[in-house]
Design an enzyme around this catalytic site. Sequence first.
Site, PDB file in Angstrom:
ATOM      1  N   TYR A   1      -0.854 -21.828  -9.470  1.00 29.58           N
ATOM      2  CA  TYR A   1      -1.199 -20.403  -9.470  1.00 29.58           C
ATOM      3  C   TYR A   1      -2.127 -20.105  -8.300  1.00 29.58           C
ATOM      4  O   TYR A   1      -2.935 -20.947  -7.898  1.00 29.58           O
ATOM      5  CB  TYR A   1      -1.929 -20.016 -10.759  1.00 29.58           C
ATOM      6  CG  TYR A   1      -1.045 -19.877 -11.966  1.00 29.58           C
ATOM      7  CD1 TYR A   1      -0.397 -18.677 -12.225  1.00 29.58           C
ATOM      8  CD2 TYR A   1      -0.858 -20.940 -12.847  1.00 29.58           C
ATOM      9  CE1 TYR A   1       0.410 -18.539 -13.344  1.00 29.58           C
ATOM     10  CE2 TYR A   1      -0.052 -20.798 -13.965  1.00 29.58           C
ATOM     11  CZ  TYR A   1       0.588 -19.600 -14.210  1.00 29.58           C
ATOM     12  OH  TYR A   1       1.390 -19.456 -15.303  1.00 29.58           O
TER      13      TYR A   1
ATOM     14  N   ASP B   1       1.847 -12.407 -17.779  1.00 29.30           N
ATOM     15  CA  ASP B   1       1.402 -11.151 -18.403  1.00 29.30           C
ATOM     16  C   ASP B   1       1.762  -9.930 -17.557  1.00 29.30           C
ATOM     17  O   ASP B   1       2.083 -10.053 -16.378  1.00 29.30           O
ATOM     18  CB  ASP B   1      -0.134 -11.165 -18.519  1.00 29.30           C
ATOM     19  CG  ASP B   1      -0.600 -11.940 -19.730  1.00 29.30           C
ATOM     20  OD1 ASP B   1       0.210 -12.198 -20.621  1.00 29.30           O
ATOM     21  OD2 ASP B   1      -1.802 -12.282 -19.759  1.00 29.30           O
TER      22      ASP B   1
END
Lengths: 253, 253
Positions: free
Chosen positions: B110, B52
């Site tokens: 992540y 994003d």
Amino acid sequence: MKHLLLTITYDGTGFHGWQRQPGQRTVQGELERVLSILCRDEITIAGASRTDAGVHAYGQRAGFSGEFGIPVEKIAYAANRLMDKDVRILEVVEVSEEFHPRFDAKGKTYLYKIRNCQEPDVMLRNFHYHVEKPLDISAMQEAATYLVGEQDFRSFLAAGGKEPETTIRRITRAECYLEDADIVFEVTGSGFLYNMVRIITGTLVEIGLGKRAPAEMKTIIESRDRRRAGHTAPPQGLYLKEVYYEGELADEN
Amino acid sequence: MKHLLLTITYDGTGFHGWQRQPGQRTVQGELERVLSILCRDEITIAGASRTDAGVHAYGQRAGFSGEFGIPVEKIAYAANRLMDKDVRILEVVEVSEEFHPRFDAKGKTYLYKIRNCQEPDVMLRNFHYHVEKPLDISAMQEAATYLVGEQDFRSFLAAGGKEPETTIRRITRAECYLEDADIVFEVTGSGFLYNMVRIITGTLVEIGLGKRAPAEMKTIIESRDRRRAGHTAPPQGLYLKEVYYEGELADEN
């Protein structure tokens, strides 16, 4: 009429430096814009240091005077809400009418951060000088010791810069130390010539790379010749850490 | 025809996310622009993960195919010279025709960085989630252990997001640790739902603040209800650390 002193931090990446310029986003311009809204008066501020484009500050200082309704202790909070997040007023204190943030400064501390490893870090590209080849930090530290004292630092005055009244300055601390993957050069002095810290850092990097001997720092200072000193390190690694006044002496000084 | 796999790092601050969009600066768009110039052909790349806006990457992966004159080993250097400094190709390797960077991914890691101290740091505002109140890292670590395993993670699927084929994913590692002033949440899994890491992080923060008990993580997962989970942590703290394929397993996995 109230006289106020601000302590300010900013990320210099998105600013064309400190000083107000028509049509450019500058730190002074941004602060004046917001304080003028808050104080309902045209506010002009005087900064302690005119940092260049790309240079950061943890503790810049600036003063302004005005008649205004808002209580002093609300100014930082209210101003910060009106500004982008790359600049923040950390503190606002009242000072006497005679106080001037620049002329009354007893000295300043700057940091210069050098990332010394092979891998570049895109996240930090605006926050340090990336030097890939290994730097000899003890050679840099030795060289830094020659900076301390009251000396003529003309060798580190940017060529073509405007001529100051005197190029004599007093450096009270100059140290290179390791902080995580960074080599930090920290320097405190009574004042600094235009680009002085960046030219000293460029010289220290050349010494750290072994291109020059540490003792060369002494002969460079004595030469009073900009051409003898090293390159000008980029602005992204430079931070105005602190501006100090009578009674709030930096560290041991 | 050559088939290439890129490893890419980027600072997501200046991008409208990964995915190409007309009129917007995106990472995919920027890479395609530059590779098309270099390869003298219209290049389309397939990314392993559609990060994003505001999300960063240390090790994004993307593939593309083409007939082109430039040697494979020159592509990274040449492409990097044509791009702004907030994105860098770290590596280019040749892969087989059948290889697909997204579908062949075995998993991803992540990182989520939380700055846990009172003082905000303007320099780092785009690179972490600033939480002022003290977080209990051991409570967060305990809660993280409930994430490990093959489970239905529907509770962490962004409401209104597009419905995936299945919401079952396999998490092989989930840990909270301290790194300087930051609490880092590191998570490795076979795949992640849209906004999953950010919603898990928001939940972990609420647990760290003492608003929820660590064991609540288990009941949140079992509820399969987004409304039971915590807030969505902001994108600025999220980093795609690694995408791994058969034979290059992340850590111990």
